[in-house]
Design a protein around this motif. Structure first.
Motif, mmCIF file in Angstrom:
data_model
loop_
_atom_site.group_PDB
_atom_site.id
_atom_site.type_symbol
_atom_site.label_atom_id
_atom_site.label_comp_id
_atom_site.label_asym_id
_atom_site.label_seq_id
_atom_site.Cartn_x
_atom_site.Cartn_y
_atom_site.Cartn_z
ATOM 1 N N LYS A 121 0.848 -1.202 0.000
ATOM 2 C CA LYS A 121 0.000 0.000 0.000
ATOM 3 C C LYS A 121 0.886 1.256 0.000
ATOM 4 O O LYS A 121 0.665 2.184 -0.767
ATOM 5 N N GLN A 122 1.915 1.222 0.855
ATOM 6 C CA GLN A 122 2.817 2.374 0.904
ATOM 7 C C GLN A 122 3.517 2.570 -0.444
ATOM 8 O O GLN A 122 3.686 3.702 -0.901
ATOM 9 N N LEU A 123 3.900 1.456 -1.057
ATOM 10 C CA LEU A 123 4.573 1.554 -2.356
ATOM 11 C C LEU A 123 3.669 2.221 -3.384
ATOM 12 O O LEU A 123 4.096 3.083 -4.144
ATOM 13 N N LEU A 124 2.418 1.799 -3.355
ATOM 14 C CA LEU A 124 1.471 2.341 -4.318
ATOM 15 C C LEU A 124 1.282 3.840 -4.104
ATOM 16 O O LEU A 124 1.290 4.629 -5.039
ATOM 17 N N MET A 125 1.159 4.207 -2.829
ATOM 18 C CA MET A 125 0.990 5.625 -2.504
ATOM 19 C C MET A 125 2.236 6.412 -2.932
ATOM 20 O O MET A 125 2.142 7.488 -3.500
ATOM 21 N N LEU A 184 -4.782 -9.804 -5.981
ATOM 22 C CA LEU A 184 -3.875 -10.055 -4.849
ATOM 23 C C LEU A 184 -3.903 -8.916 -3.842
ATOM 24 O O LEU A 184 -3.849 -9.108 -2.632
ATOM 25 N N PHE A 185 -3.963 -7.719 -4.426
ATOM 26 C CA PHE A 185 -3.858 -6.524 -3.613
ATOM 27 C C PHE A 185 -5.003 -6.407 -2.618
ATOM 28 O O PHE A 185 -4.861 -5.887 -1.526
ATOM 29 N N ALA A 186 -6.152 -6.924 -3.045
ATOM 30 C CA ALA A 186 -7.331 -6.792 -2.199
ATOM 31 C C ALA A 186 -7.385 -7.875 -1.122
ATOM 32 O O ALA A 186 -8.115 -7.768 -0.152
ATOM 33 N N ALA A 187 -6.594 -8.921 -1.318
ATOM 34 C CA ALA A 187 -6.662 -10.029 -0.356
ATOM 35 C C ALA A 187 -6.242 -9.563 1.029
ATOM 36 O O ALA A 187 -5.346 -8.744 1.171
ATOM 37 N N ALA A 188 -6.912 -10.101 2.033
ATOM 38 C CA ALA A 188 -6.598 -9.680 3.404
ATOM 39 C C ALA A 188 -5.139 -9.996 3.706
ATOM 40 O O ALA A 188 -4.641 -11.058 3.354
ATOM 41 N N GLY A 189 -4.461 -9.064 4.326
ATOM 42 C CA GLY A 189 -3.067 -9.310 4.718
ATOM 43 C C GLY A 189 -2.076 -8.949 3.633
ATOM 44 O O GLY A 189 -0.913 -8.708 3.927
ATOM 45 N N ALA A 190 -2.489 -8.895 2.404
ATOM 46 C CA ALA A 190 -1.532 -8.636 1.328
ATOM 47 C C ALA A 190 -0.950 -7.228 1.413
ATOM 48 O O ALA A 190 0.124 -6.974 0.924
ATOM 49 N N LEU A 191 -1.682 -6.351 2.038
ATOM 50 C CA LEU A 191 -1.217 -4.968 2.128
ATOM 51 C C LEU A 191 -0.083 -4.818 3.132
ATOM 52 O O LEU A 191 0.730 -3.933 3.034
#
Ligand SMILES: Nc1nc2c(ncn2[C@@H]2O[C@H](COP(=O)(O)OP(=O)(O)O)[C@@H](O)[C@H]2O)c(=O)[nH]1
Ligand SMILES: [Mg+2]
Length: 462
Positions: free
Chosen positions: A309-313, A337-344
């Motif tokens: 998430k930080q990378l995307l931001m 993948l990104f939406a999967a729980a924990g993946a962030l």
């Protein structure tokens, strides 16, 4: 006053109380011999502390007292005090083998040394301790008591403090295993109170220590920056014979790429060790430190660098040229993948590692045959993982007390440092790292300068 332009300080005490350890930590000298068994030091060792070619301070490691009670009896009967007592004592006992350590430890006092009396206050106060303190009071040199707790037991401290008050004006706690830079400076500050004549020299020594500390930090920033530059620009190539199958060779080239990065990191760590004077003794890292993991272990890539998430931001709005590898697809958004729980937040190490870092390109050569090429890496996480590890190692190295030969510091954080910086910092790191790897020559120079500033910010955080 001691024939030297700098203060001379003898570290004195009972055998095995941590004298050598305190001295080693205070002087940042890991060549000082620390013994697990009492009585192994039989003569004085002088340790001048040199900064930029000038000795600013000199400490003396001494053997422990052998016969404090007998000496005290003799001194009381002698009836003298101060220098006269010291001279008489040495003249009387110089030839007696069983008083060799006692005579040796007093010699620096004749040379004008002040003294630090080191005791482990986690054990009970004994009559021999009182005798030692009384001897030092009678000899009457500038002195302070230093409490070095070998373990956390503070039950005996009140009894010790009482005894100290009768014999010393200045008492200070200093832990040979955990003291850091500011605690070393604080101890030096205290020395001014026991020997006021030395105030200008000690002030100069403290200034020199501080300047040198800042200088070392800057050197560390440069070293980390150079390391990142070579790591991010690294290209490994391997020729492939005409007609040969590239597949089996791809793995070898990639392995060479990875092992080159591992070697570069080891070289950086060695340089940082040297910068912080850890020359002789290879201290252990904490068992819980992520640095116990290899650079390319999954755990390393799970816990270091930015979260997805930080990378995307951080990648958002960085501009097409730079942001290419960070679009939604490459972050796994489109695959869900990104939406999967924990993946962030975690469990993404393997995924991050599996990105561009692993790509081996085949370049056809004009005269036939081809070359396999890896690098520069476009993996956005690579610079962040490398930087995180460098900063964590730097913290270990700068904070590890030189007297601590038995192991690691207990409480240094080992999580990602870049994950904890603010979003703007993260964005800048990502951007400059990318420019450093792929920019024009001017962009690279500029990125290196910017990166040095960002790294400097990370190195002052602790
Ligand atoms: N846990 C712990 N051990 C210490 C500390 N200071 C010294 N020691 C240990 O105590 C032993 C004696 O230390 P050393 O410095 O050689 O004592 P000296 O004989 O007074 O010079 C060594 O095994 C050291 O590792 C400390 O602050 N904490
Ligand atoms: Mg010793």
């Amino acid at each position: 006053m001691n024939g030297r332009a700098h203060p001379l300080i003898a570290v004195i005490g009972h055998p095995n109380e941590g004298k050598s350890s305190v001295l080693s930590t205070l002087t940042e000298d890991d060549s000082v011999v620390v013994n697990d068994y009492p009585g192994e030091t039989t003569r004085c060792h002088y340790f001048p502390v040199e900064i930029n070619g000038t000795v600013v301070l000199e400490l003396v490691d001494t053997p422990g007292f052998q016969n404090p009670q007998r000496i005290l009896e003799w001194m009381r009967a002698c009836g003298k005090t101060d220098d006269a007592l010291l001279q008489d004592f040495l003249a009387t006992f110089a030839d007696q083998e069983s008083f060799h350590h006692d005579c040796e430890l007093m010699k620096p006092l004749v040379q004008g040394a002040a003294l630090i009396y080191v005791v482990d206050c986690s054990r009970p106060l004994l009559p021999v301790d009182e005798a030692e303190m009384e001897i030092l009071r009678l000899v009457n040199k500038p002195r302070m008591a230093v409490i070095n707790f070998k373990d956390d037991d503070r039950d005996y401290l009140p009894a010790w403090t009482n005894a100290f008050r009768r014999h010393f004006n200045v008492i200070r706690e200093f832990n040979a295993h955990h003291a850091r830079f500011e605690e070393r400076i604080a101890l030096l500050e205290t020395l001014k109170a026991i020997q006021q004549d030395w105030e200008p020299q000690i002030n100069r020594a403290i200034d020199a220590f501080r300047q040198n500390w800042d200088y070392r930090r800057q050197q560390a920033v440069d070293a980390v920056c150079d390391y990142l530059t070579t790591a991010l620009q690294l290209v490994i190539e391997q020729p492939l014979a005409k007609g040969a199958d590239p597949e089996p060779v791809k793995g070898q080239v990639l392995e060479r790429y990875r092992s080159t990065l591992v070697i570069r990191e080891r070289q950086l760590f060695d340089a940082l060790r040297g910068l912080y004077h850890h020359h002789s003794f290879n201290f252990e890292l904490p068992a819980q430190s992520v640095l116990q993991e290899d650079l390319f272990s999954e755990v390393t890539w799970d816990v270091l660098g930015l979260t997805r998430k930080q990378l995307l931001m951080a990648a958002a709005g960085m501009g097409a040229g730079i942001g290419v590898a960070l679009d939604a697809a490459s972050l796994g958004l489109s695959t869900g993948l990104f939406a999967a729980a924990g993946a962030l937040v975690g469990g993404t190490g393997a995924w991050f590692m599996g990105q561009e870092l692993a790509k081996v390109r085949v370049h056809r050569l004009p005269l036939g045959g081809s070359r396999l090429v890896v690098g520069p890496s476009r993996n956005p996480q690579l610079p962040l993982v490398l930087l995180d590890r460098a900063v964590l190692f730097y913290r270990e190295v700068m904070n590890h007390a030189h007297g601590n030969r038995s192991g690691a510091l207990p409480d240094l954080a080992s999580q990602s440092v870049v994950r904890q910086t603010d979003a703007d910092h993260q964005k800048q790191l990502l951007k400059q790292a990318r420019l450093l790897a792929e920019g024009s020559s001017m962009e690279r120079d500029n990125a290196r300068e910017q990166l040095a500033l960002l790294i400097a910010d990370l190195l002052v955080m602790d």
